[in-house]
Design a protein around this motif. Sequence first.
Motif, mmCIF file in Angstrom:
data_model
loop_
_atom_site.group_PDB
_atom_site.id
_atom_site.type_symbol
_atom_site.label_atom_id
_atom_site.label_comp_id
_atom_site.label_asym_id
_atom_site.label_seq_id
_atom_site.Cartn_x
_atom_site.Cartn_y
_atom_site.Cartn_z
ATOM 1 N N VAL A 23 0.763 4.619 -9.419
ATOM 2 C CA VAL A 23 0.693 5.291 -8.119
ATOM 3 C C VAL A 23 0.120 6.693 -8.259
ATOM 4 C CG1 VAL A 23 2.057 6.174 -6.190
ATOM 5 C CG2 VAL A 23 2.573 3.922 -7.154
ATOM 6 N N ARG A 24 0.516 7.400 -9.318
ATOM 7 C CA ARG A 24 0.000 8.767 -9.505
ATOM 8 C C ARG A 24 -1.509 8.773 -9.721
ATOM 9 N NH1 ARG A 24 1.727 11.772 -13.966
ATOM 10 N NH2 ARG A 24 2.556 9.933 -15.014
ATOM 11 N N ALA A 25 -2.025 7.746 -10.400
ATOM 12 C CA ALA A 25 -3.474 7.659 -10.608
ATOM 13 C C ALA A 25 -4.188 7.413 -9.286
ATOM 14 C CB ALA A 25 -3.788 6.547 -11.604
ATOM 15 N N LEU A 26 -3.635 6.545 -8.445
ATOM 16 C CA LEU A 26 -4.246 6.265 -7.144
ATOM 17 C C LEU A 26 -4.246 7.514 -6.265
ATOM 18 C CD1 LEU A 26 -2.727 2.738 -6.372
ATOM 19 C CD2 LEU A 26 -4.899 3.302 -7.490
ATOM 20 N N ALA A 27 -3.150 8.266 -6.306
ATOM 21 C CA ALA A 27 -3.081 9.498 -5.522
ATOM 22 C C ALA A 27 -4.116 10.506 -6.001
ATOM 23 C CB ALA A 27 -1.673 10.091 -5.610
ATOM 24 N N ALA A 28 -4.292 10.613 -7.332
ATOM 25 C CA ALA A 28 -5.270 11.551 -7.879
ATOM 26 C C ALA A 28 -6.691 11.147 -7.522
ATOM 27 C CB ALA A 28 -5.108 11.641 -9.398
ATOM 28 N N LEU A 29 -6.973 9.846 -7.536
ATOM 29 C CA LEU A 29 -8.292 9.364 -7.125
ATOM 30 C C LEU A 29 -8.561 9.694 -5.660
ATOM 31 C CD1 LEU A 29 -8.403 5.848 -8.847
ATOM 32 C CD2 LEU A 29 -9.934 7.770 -9.322
ATOM 33 N N THR A 30 -7.552 9.500 -4.829
ATOM 34 C CA THR A 30 -7.700 9.791 -3.401
ATOM 35 C C THR A 30 -7.962 11.266 -3.163
ATOM 36 O OG1 THR A 30 -6.232 7.943 -2.836
ATOM 37 C CG2 THR A 30 -6.582 9.616 -1.146
ATOM 38 N N LEU A 31 -7.222 12.116 -3.846
ATOM 39 C CA LEU A 31 -7.430 13.563 -3.691
ATOM 40 C C LEU A 31 -8.826 13.967 -4.167
ATOM 41 C CD1 LEU A 31 -3.962 14.994 -4.820
ATOM 42 C CD2 LEU A 31 -4.962 15.045 -2.511
ATOM 43 N N ALA A 32 -9.258 13.407 -5.290
ATOM 44 C CA ALA A 32 -10.593 13.723 -5.805
ATOM 45 C C ALA A 32 -11.665 13.313 -4.805
ATOM 46 C CB ALA A 32 -10.809 13.037 -7.145
ATOM 47 N N TYR A 33 -11.507 12.140 -4.233
ATOM 48 C CA TYR A 33 -12.470 11.661 -3.235
ATOM 49 C C TYR A 33 -12.487 12.573 -2.014
ATOM 50 C CZ TYR A 33 -14.280 8.861 0.621
ATOM 51 O OH TYR A 33 -14.975 8.448 1.732
ATOM 52 N N ARG A 34 -11.308 12.956 -1.535
ATOM 53 C CA ARG A 34 -11.223 13.763 -0.304
ATOM 54 C C ARG A 34 -11.835 15.143 -0.474
ATOM 55 N NH1 ARG A 34 -5.014 12.203 1.560
ATOM 56 N NH2 ARG A 34 -5.536 10.149 2.451
ATOM 57 N N ARG A 35 -11.806 15.678 -1.686
ATOM 58 C CA ARG A 35 -12.408 17.002 -1.876
ATOM 59 C C ARG A 35 -13.892 16.910 -2.212
ATOM 60 N NH1 ARG A 35 -13.573 17.614 -6.878
ATOM 61 N NH2 ARG A 35 -12.344 16.643 -8.551
ATOM 62 N N GLY A 36 -14.427 15.687 -2.265
ATOM 63 C CA GLY A 36 -15.871 15.536 -2.409
ATOM 64 C C GLY A 36 -16.366 15.023 -3.731
ATOM 65 N N ALA A 37 -15.478 14.607 -4.624
ATOM 66 C CA ALA A 37 -15.942 14.053 -5.901
ATOM 67 C C ALA A 37 -16.555 12.677 -5.678
ATOM 68 C CB ALA A 37 -14.779 13.950 -6.882
ATOM 69 N N ARG A 38 -17.513 12.342 -6.508
ATOM 70 C CA ARG A 38 -18.097 10.996 -6.502
ATOM 71 C C ARG A 38 -17.201 10.106 -7.355
ATOM 72 N NH1 ARG A 38 -24.054 10.975 -8.624
ATOM 73 N NH2 ARG A 38 -23.019 11.497 -10.578
ATOM 74 N N ILE A 39 -16.872 8.926 -6.841
ATOM 75 C CA ILE A 39 -15.971 8.013 -7.534
ATOM 76 C C ILE A 39 -16.740 6.736 -7.865
ATOM 77 C CG2 ILE A 39 -13.736 6.874 -7.491
ATOM 78 C CD1 ILE A 39 -13.494 9.852 -7.023
ATOM 79 N N ALA A 40 -16.653 6.301 -9.113
ATOM 80 C CA ALA A 40 -17.353 5.097 -9.539
ATOM 81 C C ALA A 40 -16.440 4.251 -10.414
ATOM 82 C CB ALA A 40 -18.632 5.444 -10.299
ATOM 83 N N SER A 41 -16.684 2.948 -10.405
ATOM 84 C CA SER A 41 -15.889 2.049 -11.246
ATOM 85 C C SER A 41 -16.797 1.117 -12.018
ATOM 86 C CB SER A 41 -14.915 1.230 -10.397
ATOM 87 O OG SER A 41 -15.616 0.339 -9.539
ATOM 88 N N ILE A 42 -16.272 0.652 -13.145
ATOM 89 C CA ILE A 42 -16.946 -0.360 -13.945
ATOM 90 C C ILE A 42 -16.031 -1.574 -14.013
ATOM 91 C CG2 ILE A 42 -17.874 -0.941 -16.227
ATOM 92 C CD1 ILE A 42 -18.397 2.044 -16.666
ATOM 93 N N CYS A 43 -16.567 -2.751 -13.709
ATOM 94 C CA CYS A 43 -15.831 -4.004 -13.822
ATOM 95 C C CYS A 43 -14.536 -3.967 -13.001
ATOM 96 C CB CYS A 43 -15.577 -4.317 -15.297
ATOM 97 S SG CYS A 43 -15.053 -6.017 -15.619
ATOM 98 N N THR A 44 -13.385 -4.249 -13.617
ATOM 99 C CA THR A 44 -12.130 -4.328 -12.883
ATOM 100 C C THR A 44 -11.601 -2.959 -12.465
ATOM 101 O OG1 THR A 44 -10.956 -4.422 -14.996
ATOM 102 C CG2 THR A 44 -11.379 -6.517 -13.869
ATOM 103 N N GLY A 45 -12.288 -1.896 -12.842
ATOM 104 C CA GLY A 45 -11.940 -0.587 -12.305
ATOM 105 C C GLY A 45 -12.002 -0.575 -10.786
ATOM 106 N N ALA A 46 -12.778 -1.505 -10.206
ATOM 107 C CA ALA A 46 -12.879 -1.607 -8.748
ATOM 108 C C ALA A 46 -11.525 -1.883 -8.107
ATOM 109 C CB ALA A 46 -13.876 -2.701 -8.368
ATOM 110 N N PHE A 47 -10.629 -2.563 -8.833
ATOM 111 C CA PHE A 47 -9.312 -2.857 -8.271
ATOM 112 C C PHE A 47 -8.528 -1.569 -8.031
ATOM 113 C CE2 PHE A 47 -10.536 -6.981 -9.708
ATOM 114 C CZ PHE A 47 -9.856 -7.887 -8.909
ATOM 115 N N ALA A 48 -8.676 -0.580 -8.908
ATOM 116 C CA ALA A 48 -7.998 0.696 -8.691
ATOM 117 C C ALA A 48 -8.568 1.400 -7.470
ATOM 118 C CB ALA A 48 -8.132 1.578 -9.935
ATOM 119 N N LEU A 49 -9.886 1.382 -7.315
ATOM 120 C CA LEU A 49 -10.493 2.003 -6.147
ATOM 121 C C LEU A 49 -10.047 1.309 -4.867
ATOM 122 C CD1 LEU A 49 -12.184 3.285 -8.407
ATOM 123 C CD2 LEU A 49 -14.218 2.940 -6.982
#
Length: 314
Positions: free
Chosen positions: A86-112
């Motif tokens: 859950v903490r990783a998902l929250a950190a990804l969301t915060l990074a996205y909201r402040r304008g970071a580019r988010i990318a995944s490889i393979c099953t990393g898409a499930f986290a996104l």
Amino acid sequence: MHKKSATHRVAVLALPRVVAFDLTIATHVFGHDGHGRYATTVCSLDGGSIPTTTPGLALTVDATLDTLADADTVIVPGFARGPAPVRALAALTLAYRRGARIASICTGAFALAQAGLLDGRRATTHWVHAEALAREHPRVTVDANALYVDEGPVLTSAGLAAGLDMCLYLVGRDHGQSAAIQRARNMVTPLHRAGGQAQFIPAGTATEDDELATVTAWASANLHRPITVADLARQGVMSTRTLHRSFRNQFRMSPQAWLTQQRLRAACALLENAEITIDEVARRTGLGTATNLRTHFHRAFATTPTAYRRAFTP
């Protein structure tokens, strides 16, 4: 949106049981640049030892989730499927909201997807996991064929080598095609394949429920013949309307589209035998002529039967 530094900061987030190959793709493309374009940091929840999907192999990571706070790009490599922390998902969301580019490889898409970052977007993952991604996250439009999908601030890629294609694409997006070409040359690899080029999915990988099992088994055994929707409906002892609905529910495509997909998958298998001519491949798969085969092949895979044969024939 946060102000980006002159050196692009890349955070590679290793989730438990990370796919080591996926992780090293990102670190090699961005961490070995040698031109000061990127500063790359591998991080995890709390640092320390991170298990991988390779038995007996673990990675030691110094950085923590705090790294995501000022990253310009966050890349999530593949990891063993399951709920991401859950903490990783929250950190990804915060990074996205402040304008970071988010990318995944393979099953990393499930986290996104679990973070809600793919809702209303197209996305891809390794074809083996595409059906599960679509089923678990119905608000995501899953493209099981694409090598990678660029949705602006969010990108996803298919498995393994497709992650390399996406990372080289990002270098080109950031610094121009010449920079991507130079990076590919340094890595002794061809420049990335375009995202629209399809994953080559082997024949026989589609799954079906009991209602369609008889229909699809019969069709797969008779690909060399002309087959109509009415033929399929008769095999399933159902109306054409019910057949269409069942295919949409199960495969998310029409019976005609599914049939063409199966013909092309069978064509891929035959093309791997150099002794079978292109004309014979077209005949055996029910596509008729070599011209028709080339047309459908290019439309589906963005390449030619001959190029496929060169790539996959020993």
